[in-house]
Scaffold this motif. Structure first.
Motif, PDB file in Angstrom:
ATOM      1  N   PHE A  24       0.841  -1.188   0.000  1.00  0.00           N
ATOM      2  CA  PHE A  24       0.000   0.000   0.000  1.00  0.00           C
ATOM      3  C   PHE A  24       0.878   1.240   0.000  1.00  0.00           C
ATOM      4  CE2 PHE A  24       0.793  -1.220   4.349  1.00  0.00           C
ATOM      5  CZ  PHE A  24       1.028  -0.028   5.019  1.00  0.00           C
ATOM      6  N   ASN A  25       0.272   2.354  -0.362  1.00  0.00           N
ATOM      7  CA  ASN A  25       0.925   3.653  -0.317  1.00  0.00           C
ATOM      8  C   ASN A  25       0.492   4.359   0.957  1.00  0.00           C
ATOM      9  OD1 ASN A  25       2.149   3.530  -2.995  1.00  0.00           O
ATOM     10  ND2 ASN A  25       0.057   3.616  -3.731  1.00  0.00           N
ATOM     11  N   ALA A  26       1.375   5.150   1.525  1.00  0.00           N
ATOM     12  CA  ALA A  26       1.074   5.858   2.772  1.00  0.00           C
ATOM     13  C   ALA A  26       1.350   7.340   2.602  1.00  0.00           C
ATOM     14  CB  ALA A  26       1.918   5.299   3.910  1.00  0.00           C
ATOM     15  N   ILE A  27       0.444   8.155   3.127  1.00  0.00           N
ATOM     16  CA  ILE A  27       0.607   9.612   3.103  1.00  0.00           C
ATOM     17  C   ILE A  27       0.457  10.112   4.530  1.00  0.00           C
ATOM     18  CG2 ILE A  27      -0.287  11.807   2.256  1.00  0.00           C
ATOM     19  CD1 ILE A  27      -1.460  10.276  -0.131  1.00  0.00           C
ATOM     20  N   GLY A  28       1.456  10.856   4.996  1.00  0.00           N
ATOM     21  CA  GLY A  28       1.406  11.404   6.348  1.00  0.00           C
ATOM     22  C   GLY A  28       1.536  12.903   6.327  1.00  0.00           C
ATOM     23  N   PHE A  29       0.843  13.552   7.228  1.00  0.00           N
ATOM     24  CA  PHE A  29       0.927  15.007   7.364  1.00  0.00           C
ATOM     25  C   PHE A  29       1.375  15.343   8.778  1.00  0.00           C
ATOM     26  CE2 PHE A  29      -0.982  19.080   8.588  1.00  0.00           C
ATOM     27  CZ  PHE A  29      -0.359  19.888   7.672  1.00  0.00           C
ATOM     28  N   SER A  30       2.363  16.209   8.902  1.00  0.00           N
ATOM     29  CA  SER A  30       2.877  16.690  10.173  1.00  0.00           C
ATOM     30  C   SER A  30       3.322  15.514  11.047  1.00  0.00           C
ATOM     31  CB  SER A  30       1.842  17.572  10.865  1.00  0.00           C
ATOM     32  OG  SER A  30       2.427  18.244  11.962  1.00  0.00           O
ATOM     33  N   LEU A  39       6.879   3.501  11.090  1.00  0.00           N
ATOM     34  CA  LEU A  39       6.366   2.218  10.585  1.00  0.00           C
ATOM     35  C   LEU A  39       7.289   1.647   9.509  1.00  0.00           C
ATOM     36  CD1 LEU A  39       2.507   2.732  10.209  1.00  0.00           C
ATOM     37  CD2 LEU A  39       3.682   1.247  11.811  1.00  0.00           C
ATOM     38  N   VAL A  40       7.705   2.504   8.596  1.00  0.00           N
ATOM     39  CA  VAL A  40       8.584   2.046   7.515  1.00  0.00           C
ATOM     40  C   VAL A  40       9.904   1.540   8.088  1.00  0.00           C
ATOM     41  CG1 VAL A  40       9.944   2.816   5.526  1.00  0.00           C
ATOM     42  CG2 VAL A  40       7.554   3.512   5.745  1.00  0.00           C
ATOM     43  N   GLN A  41      10.474   2.283   9.031  1.00  0.00           N
ATOM     44  CA  GLN A  41      11.775   1.917   9.571  1.00  0.00           C
ATOM     45  C   GLN A  41      11.715   0.693  10.485  1.00  0.00           C
ATOM     46  OE1 GLN A  41      12.894   5.837  11.139  1.00  0.00           O
ATOM     47  NE2 GLN A  41      14.527   5.888   9.610  1.00  0.00           N
ATOM     48  N   ARG A  42      10.665   0.586  11.263  1.00  0.00           N
ATOM     49  CA  ARG A  42      10.607  -0.488  12.260  1.00  0.00           C
ATOM     50  C   ARG A  42       9.844  -1.717  11.804  1.00  0.00           C
ATOM     51  NH1 ARG A  42       9.367   3.075  17.651  1.00  0.00           N
ATOM     52  NH2 ARG A  42      11.069   4.556  17.349  1.00  0.00           N
ATOM     53  N   CYS A  43       8.942  -1.556  10.839  1.00  0.00           N
ATOM     54  CA  CYS A  43       8.085  -2.673  10.432  1.00  0.00           C
ATOM     55  C   CYS A  43       8.262  -3.014   8.964  1.00  0.00           C
ATOM     56  CB  CYS A  43       6.614  -2.316  10.677  1.00  0.00           C
ATOM     57  SG  CYS A  43       6.243  -1.689  12.305  1.00  0.00           S
ATOM     58  N   GLY A  44       9.290  -2.500   8.348  1.00  0.00           N
ATOM     59  CA  GLY A  44       9.498  -2.707   6.921  1.00  0.00           C
ATOM     60  C   GLY A  44       9.567  -4.163   6.518  1.00  0.00           C
ATOM     61  N   ASP A  45       9.991  -5.033   7.418  1.00  0.00           N
ATOM     62  CA  ASP A  45      10.065  -6.454   7.089  1.00  0.00           C
ATOM     63  C   ASP A  45       8.697  -7.127   7.161  1.00  0.00           C
ATOM     64  OD1 ASP A  45      10.032  -6.036   9.855  1.00  0.00           O
ATOM     65  OD2 ASP A  45      11.154  -7.875  10.274  1.00  0.00           O
ATOM     66  N   GLN A  46       7.730  -6.508   7.840  1.00  0.00           N
ATOM     67  CA  GLN A  46       6.388  -7.077   7.979  1.00  0.00           C
ATOM     68  C   GLN A  46       5.387  -6.449   7.013  1.00  0.00           C
ATOM     69  OE1 GLN A  46       5.415  -6.289  12.034  1.00  0.00           O
ATOM     70  NE2 GLN A  46       6.668  -7.942  12.838  1.00  0.00           N
ATOM     71  N   ILE A  49       5.156  -1.396   2.150  1.00  0.00           N
ATOM     72  CA  ILE A  49       4.792  -0.008   1.870  1.00  0.00           C
ATOM     73  C   ILE A  49       5.496   0.394   0.586  1.00  0.00           C
ATOM     74  CG2 ILE A  49       4.855   2.368   2.697  1.00  0.00           C
ATOM     75  CD1 ILE A  49       4.817   1.252   5.551  1.00  0.00           C
ATOM     76  N   LYS A  50       4.695   0.657  -0.443  1.00  0.00           N
ATOM     77  CA  LYS A  50       5.246   0.959  -1.767  1.00  0.00           C
ATOM     78  C   LYS A  50       5.851   2.358  -1.815  1.00  0.00           C
ATOM     79  CE  LYS A  50       1.970  -2.075  -4.046  1.00  0.00           C
ATOM     80  NZ  LYS A  50       0.919  -2.176  -5.047  1.00  0.00           N
ATOM     81  N   ASN A  51       5.101   3.322  -1.333  1.00  0.00           N
ATOM     82  CA  ASN A  51       5.542   4.717  -1.345  1.00  0.00           C
ATOM     83  C   ASN A  51       5.127   5.396  -0.050  1.00  0.00           C
ATOM     84  OD1 ASN A  51       6.440   5.121  -4.258  1.00  0.00           O
ATOM     85  ND2 ASN A  51       4.381   4.314  -4.552  1.00  0.00           N
TER      86      ASN A  51
END
Length: 90
Positions: A24-30, A39-46, A49-51
């Motif tokens: 899935f793609n993720a968009i975060g604000f602030s 999430l990307v750094q700690r859960c990237g193996d699980q 996240i495409k973008n």
């Protein structure tokens, strides 16, 4: 709740969602940008996240006061010194 625990819970919930198994793609604000980065750094193996799109996230910190010219206005410098004194104490 501790943010580390929040990241752990979100990671587990997203990893368990069958709709997201193909990524899935993720968009975060602030602050959401920081949360998704965690999430990307700690859960990237699980997670797959495409973008990650980060808007207004403070990944490299924030300096100064918005619309308050650096080194130009005495009131801005005064407020900046007060903030620095209060923000960076143990």
């Amino acid at each position: 709740m501790n943010p580390n625990k929040q990241v752990e819970i979100a990671c587990n919930q997203l990893a368990a969602d069958p709709k997201l198994k193909d990524g899935f793609n993720a968009i975060g604000f602030s602050q959401g940008s920081q949360f998704l980065r965690a999430l990307v750094q700690r859960c990237g193996d699980q997670l797959s996240i495409k973008n990650l799109i980060s808007l207004g996230g403070q990944h490299q910190g924030v300096y100064g006061i918005p619309h308050c010219g650096a080194l130009k206005h005495k009131p801005c410098d005064y407020v900046r010194k007060l903030i620095n004194h209060a923000a960076y104490t143990e």
